[in-house]
Design a protein around this motif. Structure first.
Motif, short mmCIF file in Angstrom:
data_model
loop_
_atom_site.label_atom_id
_atom_site.label_comp_id
_atom_site.label_asym_id
_atom_site.label_seq_id
_atom_site.Cartn_x
_atom_site.Cartn_y
_atom_site.Cartn_z
N ALA A 1 18.67 58.96 22.89
CA ALA A 1 18.06 59.71 21.78
C ALA A 1 17.85 61.19 22.10
O ALA A 1 17.26 61.92 21.30
CB ALA A 1 16.73 59.09 21.34
N ALA A 2 18.31 61.63 23.25
CA ALA A 2 18.11 63.03 23.62
C ALA A 2 19.01 63.97 22.83
O ALA A 2 18.70 65.14 22.64
CB ALA A 2 18.36 63.21 25.11
N GLN A 3 20.15 63.47 22.39
CA GLN A 3 21.11 64.27 21.64
C GLN A 3 21.27 63.72 20.23
O GLN A 3 21.49 62.52 20.05
CB GLN A 3 22.47 64.28 22.34
N THR A 4 21.14 64.59 19.26
CA THR A 4 21.34 64.19 17.88
C THR A 4 22.26 65.19 17.18
O THR A 4 22.47 66.31 17.67
CB THR A 4 20.01 64.11 17.11
N TYR A 5 22.77 64.76 16.06
CA TYR A 5 23.65 65.62 15.26
C TYR A 5 23.31 65.41 13.79
O TYR A 5 23.01 64.28 13.37
CB TYR A 5 25.11 65.26 15.51
N TYR A 6 23.37 66.51 13.03
CA TYR A 6 23.22 66.43 11.59
C TYR A 6 24.27 67.32 10.95
O TYR A 6 24.48 68.46 11.38
CB TYR A 6 21.84 66.92 11.15
N THR A 7 24.89 66.82 9.92
CA THR A 7 25.79 67.68 9.16
C THR A 7 24.96 68.74 8.45
O THR A 7 23.77 68.53 8.15
CB THR A 7 26.64 66.85 8.18
N ASN A 8 25.57 69.88 8.18
CA ASN A 8 24.82 71.03 7.66
C ASN A 8 24.02 70.71 6.39
O ASN A 8 22.89 71.18 6.22
CB ASN A 8 25.78 72.18 7.38
N SER A 9 24.60 69.92 5.52
CA SER A 9 23.97 69.70 4.21
C SER A 9 22.68 68.88 4.30
O SER A 9 21.92 68.85 3.33
CB SER A 9 24.96 69.02 3.27
N VAL A 10 22.43 68.22 5.43
CA VAL A 10 21.22 67.40 5.54
C VAL A 10 20.26 67.95 6.59
O VAL A 10 19.17 67.43 6.78
CB VAL A 10 21.55 65.93 5.87
N GLN A 11 20.68 69.03 7.25
CA GLN A 11 19.85 69.63 8.30
C GLN A 11 18.46 69.96 7.73
O GLN A 11 18.34 70.59 6.69
CB GLN A 11 20.54 70.89 8.80
N ARG B 1 28.97 52.45 18.89
CA ARG B 1 30.03 52.52 19.90
C ARG B 1 29.39 52.38 21.27
O ARG B 1 28.47 53.13 21.61
CB ARG B 1 30.77 53.84 19.81
N ALA B 2 29.89 51.44 22.04
CA ALA B 2 29.43 51.31 23.42
C ALA B 2 29.98 52.47 24.23
O ALA B 2 31.15 52.83 24.10
CB ALA B 2 29.90 49.98 24.00
N THR B 3 29.13 53.04 25.07
CA THR B 3 29.55 54.16 25.88
C THR B 3 28.72 54.21 27.16
O THR B 3 27.53 53.92 27.13
CB THR B 3 29.41 55.48 25.11
N PRO B 4 29.33 54.59 28.27
CA PRO B 4 28.54 54.74 29.51
C PRO B 4 27.68 55.99 29.51
O PRO B 4 26.75 56.10 30.31
CB PRO B 4 29.61 54.80 30.60
N SER B 5 27.96 56.90 28.60
CA SER B 5 27.20 58.14 28.56
C SER B 5 25.90 57.97 27.81
O SER B 5 25.89 57.50 26.68
CB SER B 5 28.04 59.24 27.88
N LYS B 6 24.81 58.36 28.42
CA LYS B 6 23.51 58.26 27.76
C LYS B 6 23.28 59.39 26.77
O LYS B 6 22.41 59.30 25.91
CB LYS B 6 22.38 58.27 28.79
N THR B 7 24.05 60.45 26.90
CA THR B 7 23.77 61.64 26.09
C THR B 7 24.84 62.00 25.07
O THR B 7 24.66 62.93 24.30
CB THR B 7 23.57 62.85 27.02
N LYS B 8 25.93 61.26 25.06
CA LYS B 8 27.00 61.63 24.14
C LYS B 8 26.77 60.99 22.78
O LYS B 8 26.40 59.82 22.67
CB LYS B 8 28.34 61.19 24.70
N ARG B 9 27.03 61.78 21.72
CA ARG B 9 27.04 61.20 20.39
C ARG B 9 28.39 61.52 19.78
O ARG B 9 29.05 62.49 20.14
CB ARG B 9 25.86 61.67 19.53
N PHE B 10 28.81 60.70 18.87
CA PHE B 10 30.16 60.75 18.32
C PHE B 10 30.11 61.07 16.84
O PHE B 10 29.26 60.57 16.11
CB PHE B 10 30.86 59.41 18.55
N LEU B 11 31.06 61.92 16.40
CA LEU B 11 31.00 62.43 15.05
C LEU B 11 32.12 61.95 14.14
O LEU B 11 32.05 62.14 12.94
CB LEU B 11 31.03 63.96 15.10
N ARG B 12 33.13 61.35 14.71
CA ARG B 12 34.25 60.89 13.91
C ARG B 12 34.17 59.38 13.68
O ARG B 12 33.80 58.63 14.57
CB ARG B 12 35.58 61.23 14.60
N GLY B 13 34.56 58.99 12.50
CA GLY B 13 34.56 57.56 12.21
C GLY B 13 35.43 56.77 13.16
O GLY B 13 35.09 55.65 13.56
#
Length: 127
Positions: A55-65, A99-111
Motif C-alpha cells: 500500500a506504499a505506492q498508489t496510482y490515480y488517473t488524472n480525472s479522479v485525482q 496480479r501476484a508479484t514479488p515486488s511489495k512496491t510495484k503497482r500496475f497500470l495496464r489491463g
C-alpha cells in the motif's frame, strides 16, 4: 485460482459518494498488487487506480485525482475504492484486478498486466 468479487456499486446523484469493495478469495492477499478499472460501453477500459502490495505506492488517473481513494486491508483480503464527488462521467462498470508479484512496491497500470478479474460492479451517476 483467485476469485475477485466486487460490491458497493449503485445509482447515486452527482457529487455523491460510494465505497467499492473487492473481496479476494486468496490466502495471502498481500502477495497481490491490485487495481481498479472502469469501462463504459463504447469506451476503452481505463485504469482508475492501483495499489502496491504494501500500500506504499498508489496510482490515480488524472480525472479522479483528489476524489477517489484506494486502500487495502490485507487481513480481510479486501481492497477498497472510496469514490467521492461523483459526476456523470464516472458512470461505468468498475472492475477489480489482481496480479501476484514479488515486488511489495510495484503497482500496475495496464489491463494486460493483471491475471485475475472480478465480474464488475456498476456505478451510475445521475446529474
Amino acid at each position: 485460482q483467485v476469485q475477485l468479487v466486487e460490491s458497493g456499486g449503485g445509482l447515486v446523484q452527482s457529487v455523491g459518494s460510494l465505497r467499492l469493495a473487492c473481496a479476494a478469495s486468496v490466502r495471502a492477499c498481500n502477495m497481490y498488487s491490485m487495481g481498479w478499472f472502469r469501462q463504459d460501453p463504447g469506451k476503452e477500459r481505463e485504469c482508475v487506480s492501483a495499489i502496491s502490495r504494501n500500500a506504499a505506492q498508489t496510482y490515480y488517473t488524472n480525472s479522479v485525482q483528489g476524489r477517489f481513494t484506494i486502500s487495502r486491508d490485507n487481513a480481510k483480503n479486501t481492497v477498497y475504492l472510496q469514490v467521492n464527488r461523483l459526476n456523470p462521467k464516472d458512470t461505468a462498470d468498475y472492475y477489480c484486478a489482481a496480479r501476484a508479484t514479488p515486488s511489495k512496491t510495484k503497482r500496475f497500470l495496464r489491463g494486460s498486466d493483471y491475471d485475475y478479474w472480478g465480474q464488475g460492479t456498476q456505478v451510475t451517476v445521475s446529474s
